[in-house]
Design a protein around this motif. Structure first.
Motif, PDB file in Angstrom:
ATOM      1  N   MET A  34      10.857   2.780 -10.109  1.00 28.96           N
ATOM      2  CA  MET A  34      10.549   1.572  -9.337  1.00 28.96           C
ATOM      3  C   MET A  34       9.219   1.749  -8.613  1.00 28.96           C
ATOM      4  SD  MET A  34      13.200  -0.002 -10.259  1.00 28.96           S
ATOM      5  CE  MET A  34      12.849  -1.477  -9.346  1.00 28.96           C
ATOM      6  N   PHE A  35       8.111   1.589  -9.316  1.00 27.43           N
ATOM      7  CA  PHE A  35       6.793   1.839  -8.735  1.00 27.43           C
ATOM      8  C   PHE A  35       6.479   0.836  -7.636  1.00 27.43           C
ATOM      9  CE2 PHE A  35       6.667   3.705 -12.988  1.00 27.43           C
ATOM     10  CZ  PHE A  35       6.333   5.007 -12.643  1.00 27.43           C
ATOM     11  N   THR A  36       5.636   1.260  -6.696  1.00 24.71           N
ATOM     12  CA  THR A  36       5.372   0.506  -5.476  1.00 24.71           C
ATOM     13  C   THR A  36       3.929   0.024  -5.452  1.00 24.71           C
ATOM     14  OG1 THR A  36       6.989   1.910  -4.333  1.00 24.71           O
ATOM     15  CG2 THR A  36       5.492   0.611  -2.955  1.00 24.71           C
ATOM     16  N   ASP A  37       3.746  -1.304  -5.308  1.00 20.36           N
ATOM     17  CA  ASP A  37       2.402  -1.869  -5.242  1.00 20.36           C
ATOM     18  C   ASP A  37       2.284  -2.763  -4.019  1.00 20.36           C
ATOM     19  OD1 ASP A  37       3.856  -4.108  -5.931  1.00 20.36           O
ATOM     20  OD2 ASP A  37       2.801  -4.503  -7.799  1.00 20.36           O
ATOM     21  N   ALA A  85       7.262  -0.993   2.776  1.00 20.92           N
ATOM     22  CA  ALA A  85       7.833  -1.304   1.464  1.00 20.92           C
ATOM     23  C   ALA A  85       9.178  -0.615   1.337  1.00 20.92           C
ATOM     24  CB  ALA A  85       6.900  -0.848   0.345  1.00 20.92           C
ATOM     25  N   GLU A  86      10.134  -1.325   0.742  1.00 18.40           N
ATOM     26  CA  GLU A  86      11.430  -0.719   0.462  1.00 18.40           C
ATOM     27  C   GLU A  86      11.209   0.559  -0.346  1.00 18.40           C
ATOM     28  OE1 GLU A  86      15.518  -0.487   0.870  1.00 18.40           O
ATOM     29  OE2 GLU A  86      14.132  -1.925   1.759  1.00 18.40           O
ATOM     30  N   PRO A  87      11.935   1.644  -0.022  1.00 18.83           N
ATOM     31  CA  PRO A  87      11.741   2.891  -0.762  1.00 18.83           C
ATOM     32  C   PRO A  87      11.738   2.682  -2.276  1.00 18.83           C
ATOM     33  CG  PRO A  87      13.208   3.264   1.078  1.00 18.83           C
ATOM     34  CD  PRO A  87      12.936   1.785   1.042  1.00 18.83           C
ATOM     35  N   GLY A  88      10.828   3.376  -2.942  1.00 12.77           N
ATOM     36  CA  GLY A  88      10.688   3.235  -4.389  1.00 12.77           C
ATOM     37  C   GLY A  88       9.921   4.413  -4.959  1.00 12.77           C
ATOM     38  N   VAL A 109       3.478   5.152  -5.056  1.00 16.53           N
ATOM     39  CA  VAL A 109       2.681   4.034  -4.573  1.00 16.53           C
ATOM     40  C   VAL A 109       1.395   3.954  -5.394  1.00 16.53           C
ATOM     41  CG1 VAL A 109       1.478   3.042  -2.575  1.00 16.53           C
ATOM     42  CG2 VAL A 109       3.636   4.295  -2.251  1.00 16.53           C
ATOM     43  N   ASN A 110       1.068   2.764  -5.824  1.00 18.46           N
ATOM     44  CA  ASN A 110      -0.192   2.525  -6.515  1.00 18.46           C
ATOM     45  C   ASN A 110      -1.357   3.004  -5.654  1.00 18.46           C
ATOM     46  OD1 ASN A 110      -2.589   0.547  -6.698  1.00 18.46           O
ATOM     47  ND2 ASN A 110      -1.564   0.267  -8.670  1.00 18.46           N
ATOM     48  N   ARG A 111      -2.275   3.762  -6.252  1.00 22.84           N
ATOM     49  CA  ARG A 111      -3.373   4.353  -5.484  1.00 22.84           C
ATOM     50  C   ARG A 111      -4.208   3.294  -4.753  1.00 22.84           C
ATOM     51  NH1 ARG A 111      -6.843   9.436  -6.913  1.00 22.84           N
ATOM     52  NH2 ARG A 111      -8.394   9.388  -5.246  1.00 22.84           N
ATOM     53  N   ALA A 112      -4.563   2.231  -5.455  1.00 20.49           N
ATOM     54  CA  ALA A 112      -5.377   1.181  -4.844  1.00 20.49           C
ATOM     55  C   ALA A 112      -4.635   0.512  -3.682  1.00 20.49           C
ATOM     56  CB  ALA A 112      -5.782   0.147  -5.891  1.00 20.49           C
ATOM     57  N   THR A 113      -3.316   0.384  -3.809  1.00 18.29           N
ATOM     58  CA  THR A 113      -2.514  -0.224  -2.738  1.00 18.29           C
ATOM     59  C   THR A 113      -2.554   0.639  -1.492  1.00 18.29           C
ATOM     60  OG1 THR A 113      -1.030  -1.382  -4.256  1.00 18.29           O
ATOM     61  CG2 THR A 113      -0.168  -0.862  -2.066  1.00 18.29           C
ATOM     62  N   TYR A 114      -2.308   1.940  -1.656  1.00 14.29           N
ATOM     63  CA  TYR A 114      -2.345   2.823  -0.489  1.00 14.29           C
ATOM     64  C   TYR A 114      -3.720   2.802   0.164  1.00 14.29           C
ATOM     65  CZ  TYR A 114      -3.091   6.974   2.274  1.00 14.29           C
ATOM     66  OH  TYR A 114      -3.471   7.823   3.284  1.00 14.29           O
ATOM     67  N   GLU A 115      -4.749   2.944  -0.625  1.00 14.66           N
ATOM     68  CA  GLU A 115      -6.099   2.988  -0.060  1.00 14.66           C
ATOM     69  C   GLU A 115      -6.464   1.676   0.634  1.00 14.66           C
ATOM     70  OE1 GLU A 115      -8.058   6.282  -3.124  1.00 14.66           O
ATOM     71  OE2 GLU A 115      -8.476   4.134  -3.404  1.00 14.66           O
ATOM     72  N   PHE A 116      -6.031   0.555   0.091  1.00 17.45           N
ATOM     73  CA  PHE A 116      -6.299  -0.742   0.726  1.00 17.45           C
ATOM     74  C   PHE A 116      -5.625  -0.834   2.096  1.00 17.45           C
ATOM     75  CE2 PHE A 116      -4.770  -5.044   1.620  1.00 17.45           C
ATOM     76  CZ  PHE A 116      -5.977  -5.741   1.702  1.00 17.45           C
ATOM     77  N   LEU A 117      -4.333  -0.498   2.160  1.00 10.51           N
ATOM     78  CA  LEU A 117      -3.598  -0.596   3.424  1.00 10.51           C
ATOM     79  C   LEU A 117      -4.092   0.442   4.433  1.00 10.51           C
ATOM     80  CD1 LEU A 117      -0.028  -1.191   1.962  1.00 10.51           C
ATOM     81  CD2 LEU A 117      -1.494  -2.880   3.090  1.00 10.51           C
ATOM     82  N   ALA A 134       1.430   8.670  -2.994  1.00 11.72           N
ATOM     83  CA  ALA A 134       0.697   7.731  -3.840  1.00 11.72           C
ATOM     84  C   ALA A 134       0.047   8.474  -4.990  1.00 11.72           C
ATOM     85  CB  ALA A 134      -0.358   6.990  -3.015  1.00 11.72           C
ATOM     86  N   GLN A 135      -0.359   7.744  -5.984  1.00  8.04           N
ATOM     87  CA  GLN A 135      -1.086   8.358  -7.097  1.00  8.04           C
ATOM     88  C   GLN A 135      -2.351   9.019  -6.546  1.00  8.04           C
ATOM     89  OE1 GLN A 135      -1.531   4.702  -9.147  1.00  8.04           O
ATOM     90  NE2 GLN A 135       0.346   4.890 -10.329  1.00  8.04           N
ATOM     91  N   GLY A 136      -2.436  10.335  -6.687  1.00  7.13           N
ATOM     92  CA  GLY A 136      -3.581  11.079  -6.178  1.00  7.13           C
ATOM     93  C   GLY A 136      -3.434  11.569  -4.753  1.00  7.13           C
ATOM     94  N   TYR A 137      -2.330  11.226  -4.081  1.00  5.34           N
ATOM     95  CA  TYR A 137      -2.117  11.640  -2.689  1.00  5.34           C
ATOM     96  C   TYR A 137      -0.683  12.143  -2.521  1.00  5.34           C
ATOM     97  CZ  TYR A 137      -6.326   8.875  -1.591  1.00  5.34           C
ATOM     98  OH  TYR A 137      -7.600   8.350  -1.537  1.00  5.34           O
ATOM     99  N   ASP A 138      -0.514  13.456  -2.453  1.00  8.73           N
ATOM    100  CA  ASP A 138       0.811  14.019  -2.195  1.00  8.73           C
ATOM    101  C   ASP A 138       1.223  13.851  -0.737  1.00  8.73           C
ATOM    102  OD1 ASP A 138       1.360  14.834  -4.779  1.00  8.73           O
ATOM    103  OD2 ASP A 138       0.548  16.853  -4.492  1.00  8.73           O
TER     104      ASP A 138
END
Length: 488
Positions: free
Chosen positions: A19-22, A70-73, A76-84, A111-115
């Motif tokens: 359940m990927f998170t965007d 975001a509900e646990p999933g 997280v999409n890298r662009a989403t994390y960086e934007f927020l 997130a993708q690229g961020y542990d």
């Protein structure tokens, strides 16, 4: 006048979940632009509400940033994390100079690229504010306490309770300690201890109930400001996953480390003793069938959206159908497509419907039944410790004397209000099936004839010995029996 900046960015990432998170995941769960946060808190934005409360009495200037949850999933999409993240950093940059930054985080965001999303955010906040600004954050105990976070923050405080009924109390504690630090009344000193274990540690049961009482007593000791148990989150494949003790004293580093180590080893000695007795699906439904009174609450602990999985599992429902039980209500099964079909048919319609079992191979097969659409709610909510949890559009369906709530927003079962939201009276049901590990307990235990915990062994990665961690490099129990004797 003192200036405080506050914001929130939080989710819990199950790195094994499909359940990927965007950005849509955040916007559909909770998003508040600066100044638009409602009066009621969410689990991880409680520090903002606590700051508002304190600003009314202390008169400092409060600058509110954005708040996202975001509900646990899954990842997280890298662009989403960086934007927020960058949104909050830009808001902070515009607010400078500030005396303190108070953040509502979770602690298990990946997130993708961020542990270590929280460590990354805290590091960037520190780079903006400089060394003299107080940086404080509230964490969920089901998180990963990394060295980077401890190094970048002055104050980190986690909820003590599981269920997390004390999230507002801990937020108020965090804000009070932050203000005392800014005023120069205290000098926080944090130390952590790696327990070298991962376990499920509900505080509504022994031995954690007594362990928590001991912590509260130690917090009354002179110089001890706060003690947090970081339970860890076993569904996060990150290098520093695991249980830790975090102690904050007033400028007493030796006491901080001594207490963290002492309590950490005491907790390690309790490993494997805290989880309630678990029944198989067949055993649990057998117990429901044999029990003459109700309601009996059956907790589907591993198909729990609060752990990042879909919540569309049907394994228990299929067993209830097989045993031909009636008077059982399921809250909830996540299936937006089935909800849409029910809305199209309308209340009172009798239709063929396939629902559930869509997210993964271990969730169970979909259910095919002729169902009656009993009720429809365009926007339903449940309650949890003073907060409102959105369930989205919901359909109450009935077949063979069984009631099921289908929901469009993934969420775990917190409170009997989830049944009442669609018109089901939970007290009149023989059985109530909820999807939650332990957050349901406070709300349901008072009405339940019995509470049974069921281990369907899926779809959550619930056995660390079989989870095939790739990034975890150090020895921890139960993967290694005596991890403190192991050289990594």
């Amino acid at each position: 006048m003192m200036r405080i900046f506050t914001a929130s960015l939080a989710t819990e990432t199950n790195t094994f979940s499909p359940m990927f998170t965007d950005l849509t995941s955040f916007k559909s769960s909770f998003y508040a632009a600066p100044g638009e946060h409602p009066d009621t808190p969410t689990l991880c934005s409680a520090p903002l509400i606590a700051c508002r409360e304190q600003a009314l009495t202390e008169g400092f200037t409060l600058i509110e940033g954005s708040c996202s949850w975001a509900e646990p999933g899954g990842l997280v999409n890298r662009a989403t994390y960086e934007f927020l993240r960058d949104e909050i950093l830009q808001q902070l940059a515009a607010a400078l100079p500030v005396d303190a930054v108070v953040l509502g985080l979770h602690g298990a965001m990946v997130a993708q690229g961020y542990d270590d999303c929280e460590g990354d955010l805290l590091s960037r906040v520190r780079a903006l504010t400089g060394p003299d600004t107080v940086i404080a954050a509230e964490l969920d105990p089901h998180s990963h306490l990394t060295r980077q976070r401890v190094a970048m923050a002055d104050l980190l405080i986690a909820f003590k309770e599981f269920p997390h009924l004390d999230f507002m109390d801990r937020a108020r504690e965090l804000v009070q300690l932050t203000l005392a630090t800014v005023r120069g009344e205290i000098s926080p000193c944090m130390a952590s201890f790696d327990c070298r274990m991962i376990d499920v540690l509900p505080t509504s049961n022994e031995p954690m109930k007594s362990f928590l009482s001991r912590i509260r007593q130690l917090e009354q000791q002179p110089g001890v400001l706060s003690i947090s148990v970081i339970h860890g989150f076993m569904a996060g494949d990150v290098p520093e996953m695991g249980t830790q003790l975090l102690v904050i004293t007033d400028n007493q580093p030796e006491l901080s480390q001594q207490l963290a180590s002492q309590l950490g080893m005491e907790l390690f000695a309790l490993r494997g003793q805290s989880m309630p007795a678990m029944l198989t699906v067949e055993e649990g439904v057998d117990q429901l069938r044999l029990n003459r009174q109700g309601p009996v609450v059956l907790a589907d602990v591993w198909d729990n959206p609060g752990g990042g999985v879909a919540g569309d599992g049907t394994l228990i429902l299929h067993e209830v159908i097989r045993q031909q039980l009636s008077g059982v209500a399921f809250g909830t099964i996540w299936d937006p497509m089935a909800v849409q079909l029910c809305f199209a048919a309308g209340e009172g319609a009798v239709i063929p419907l396939r629902f559930g079992g869509k997210s993964c191979a271990t969730a169970g097969d979909p259910v095919d039944k002729i169902i009656e659409v009993k009720a429809l709610r365009a926007s339903a909510w449940q309650e949890f410790a003073g907060s409102k949890v959105p369930m989205g559009a919901c359909a109450w369906i009935r077949f063979d004397g069984i009631d099921v709530i289908l929901n469009s927003n993934r969420c775990q079962s917190f409170d009997p209000s989830l049944f009442r939201a669609v018109g089901i009276v939970p007290e009149q049901c023989h059985g109530l099936v909820v999807k939650s590990t332990n957050h349901f307990y406070q709300g349901f235990a008072a009405m339940a004839e019995r509470v049974l915990y069921l281990d369907a062994q899926a779809p959550y990665p619930s056995d660390p010995k079989q989870n095939n961690y790739r990034k975890l490099k150090r020895a921890i129990w139960p993967i290694v029996e005596q991890p403190h004797q192991t050289v990594d």
